[in-house]
Scaffold this motif. Structure first.
Motif, PDB file in Angstrom:
ATOM      1  N   VAL A 177       0.841  -1.201   0.000  1.00 33.77           N
ATOM      2  CA  VAL A 177       0.000   0.000   0.000  1.00 33.77           C
ATOM      3  C   VAL A 177       0.877   1.253   0.000  1.00 33.77           C
ATOM      4  O   VAL A 177       0.518   2.273  -0.591  1.00 33.77           O
ATOM      5  CB  VAL A 177      -0.959  -0.027   1.201  1.00 33.77           C
ATOM      6  CG1 VAL A 177      -1.857   1.187   1.194  1.00 33.77           C
ATOM      7  CG2 VAL A 177      -1.800  -1.270   1.158  1.00 33.77           C
ATOM      8  N   GLU A 210       2.671   5.851  -5.962  1.00 29.02           N
ATOM      9  CA  GLU A 210       2.083   6.032  -7.300  1.00 29.02           C
ATOM     10  C   GLU A 210       1.087   7.189  -7.288  1.00 29.02           C
ATOM     11  O   GLU A 210       1.022   7.965  -8.248  1.00 29.02           O
ATOM     12  CB  GLU A 210       1.369   4.755  -7.740  1.00 29.02           C
ATOM     13  CG  GLU A 210       2.270   3.561  -7.933  1.00 29.02           C
ATOM     14  CD  GLU A 210       3.170   3.718  -9.134  1.00 29.02           C
ATOM     15  OE1 GLU A 210       2.775   4.383 -10.086  1.00 29.02           O
ATOM     16  OE2 GLU A 210       4.288   3.186  -9.099  1.00 29.02           O
ATOM     17  N   LEU A 217       3.718   1.490  -1.577  1.00 26.37           N
ATOM     18  CA  LEU A 217       4.093   1.679  -2.994  1.00 26.37           C
ATOM     19  C   LEU A 217       2.947   2.302  -3.784  1.00 26.37           C
ATOM     20  O   LEU A 217       3.161   3.170  -4.631  1.00 26.37           O
ATOM     21  CB  LEU A 217       4.475   0.337  -3.607  1.00 26.37           C
ATOM     22  CG  LEU A 217       5.898  -0.141  -3.341  1.00 26.37           C
ATOM     23  CD1 LEU A 217       6.081  -1.528  -3.909  1.00 26.37           C
ATOM     24  CD2 LEU A 217       6.895   0.790  -3.976  1.00 26.37           C
ATOM     25  N   MET A 218       1.718   1.865  -3.490  1.00 27.45           N
ATOM     26  CA  MET A 218       0.569   2.451  -4.195  1.00 27.45           C
ATOM     27  C   MET A 218       0.426   3.933  -3.865  1.00 27.45           C
ATOM     28  O   MET A 218       0.079   4.736  -4.733  1.00 27.45           O
ATOM     29  CB  MET A 218      -0.709   1.714  -3.806  1.00 27.45           C
ATOM     30  CG  MET A 218      -0.855   0.371  -4.432  1.00 27.45           C
ATOM     31  SD  MET A 218      -2.463  -0.284  -4.033  1.00 27.45           S
ATOM     32  CE  MET A 218      -2.068  -1.984  -3.826  1.00 27.45           C
ATOM     33  N   SER A 219       0.696   4.302  -2.627  1.00 25.35           N
ATOM     34  CA  SER A 219       0.602   5.720  -2.250  1.00 25.35           C
ATOM     35  C   SER A 219       1.658   6.544  -2.989  1.00 25.35           C
ATOM     36  O   SER A 219       1.404   7.695  -3.368  1.00 25.35           O
ATOM     37  CB  SER A 219       0.770   5.877  -0.750  1.00 25.35           C
ATOM     38  OG  SER A 219      -0.205   5.144  -0.070  1.00 25.35           O
TER      39      SER A 219
END
Lengths: 101, 174
Positions: free
Chosen positions: A31, A37, A33-35
Motif C-alpha cells: 500500500v 504512485e 508503494l501504491m501511495s
C-alpha cells in the motif's frame, strides 16, 4: 465556460497530500508503494495543467518521462517486496528493521 | 458547462478513490481504488487537451503497472499478512501524520490560490494542437528536442528490468 486551472492544481495538491499521508499511515509495503504512485500521479496532473496554462508541450513530455520512471520504480519496488517476503515472510514495514542499527 | 460537470464529477470520484486507496484494509481493494483513480485522472487529462497522455495513462498505469501490483498481491497470499492493525508501536503516528497532511494541504492550497499564473506563453495553443494532432506533436518533440532523455529512459528501463530480475531470483534461492 471553462474551469480555472487553479482548480486542477488544488485537485493535484489534495491528491499529493492523500498519497503522502498514505505513506506515513500505512504499514503494508504494497500500500505504501501504491501511495507513492498516487503522489507521482498528482505531479503528472500538475505538469499537464501547467503545460495547458503555458500553451507548451514540454509538460506533457515530462509526464511521459515520469511514467517511465514510475513503471521502473514499481517493478523494482515490487521485486524488493517479493524478495523481502521470501526471506522474512512479512511485508509489514515495522517488522523489517534489520538495517536499523 | 459539460466540462465543469465532468471536472466536478471526476475530481470527486478521484479524491474519494484516493482516500479509499489509503484507508482500505485489504490491499486488493486499495489496488482497485487506485485503478479508478487513474481512469478518472485520464478523463481530466482529456479535459486539459492532453489526449495522448490520457491514453498512455490508461494503458501504462491502469493497465501494466496495476496488473503488476495485483499480481504481486495475489502472489503473496495477503490473508496471512493482514495483521498490521494489531500491534501499533508508534502510538501517535497516525494522528500526527493526518495533522501534518492537512497542514501540507493548507500550505499547497494557500500558495496555489495566492499565486497568479503568468509567464510567457508557448506556441502550442489548443487550436494549433488539435490542428496538428496531440500525438503527432508529442512524437515530434520526443524525437527531436527530447531525443537524449528518451534514450536515457530506455537505459533506465533496461536497468530496472535487470534489477527486478536479480532481486526476485535472489529471493527465490534463499
Amino acid at each position: 465556460m471553462t474551469i480555472p486551472l487553479t482548480w486542477y492544481l488544488i485537485l493535484s495538491g489534495s491528491l499529493f497530500t492523500i498519497g503522502a499521508v498514505g505513506v506515513l499511515v500505512r504499514r503494508n509495503a504494497l500500500v505504501i508503494l501504491m501511495s507513492i504512485e498516487l503522489m507521482l500521479n498528482a505531479v503528472n496532473l500538475a505538469f499537464v495543467t501547467f503545460s495547458r496554462q503555458h500553451e507548451s508541450m514540454d509538460g506533457q513530455i515530462f509526464v511521459f518521462f515520469i511514467m517511465t520512471v514510475a513503471a521502473a520504480e514499481a517493478a523494482v519496488g515490487l521485486a524488493i517486496v517479493v524478495a523481502l517476503f521470501k526471506n522474512k515472510s512479512t511485508i509489514n514495514v515495522d517488522d523489517i528493521n534489520i538495517m536499523k542499527w | 458547462m459539460l466540462e465543469s460537470l465532468l471536472f466536478v464529477v471526476m475530481g470527486t470520484i478521484m479524491i474519494v478513490c484516493a482516500g479509499g486507496v489509503v484507508f482500505q484494509k485489504n490491499p486488493i481493494y486499495s489496488a482497485i481504488f487506485l485503478i479508478q483513480t487513474m481512469v478518472s485522472l485520464a478523463v481530466l487529462y482529456v479535459l486539459l487537451h492532453a489526449q495522448f497522455i490520457a491514453v498512455v495513462q490508461v494503458m501504462v498505469y491502469a493497465g501494466a503497472v496495476m496488473v503488476l501490483f495485483v499480481f504481486v498481491i495475489m502472489l503473496l497470499n495477503i490473508d496471512k499478512i493482514e495483521e498490521e492493525m494489531g500491534k501499533d508501536r508508534l502510538v501517535y503516528q497516525k494522528v500526527t501524520a493526518i495533522f501534518f497532511g492537512l497542514l501540507l494541504f493548507a500550505v499547497i492550497g494557500i500558495v496555489t490560490l495566492k499565486s497568479v499564473l503568468q509567464g510567457t506563453k508557448g506556441e502550442y495553443t489548443p487550436e494549433k494542437i488539435s490542428e496538428i494532432g496531440n500525438t503527432q506533436l508529442v512524437g515530434k518533440l520526443l524525437f527531436t528536442d527530447y531525443i537524449f532523455p528518451f534514450e536515457i529512459a530506455s537505459i533506465l528501463l533496461f536497468a530496472a528490468t535487470i534489477g527486478a530480475l536479480i532481486l526476485a531470483k535472489k529471493g527465490l534461492k534463499e
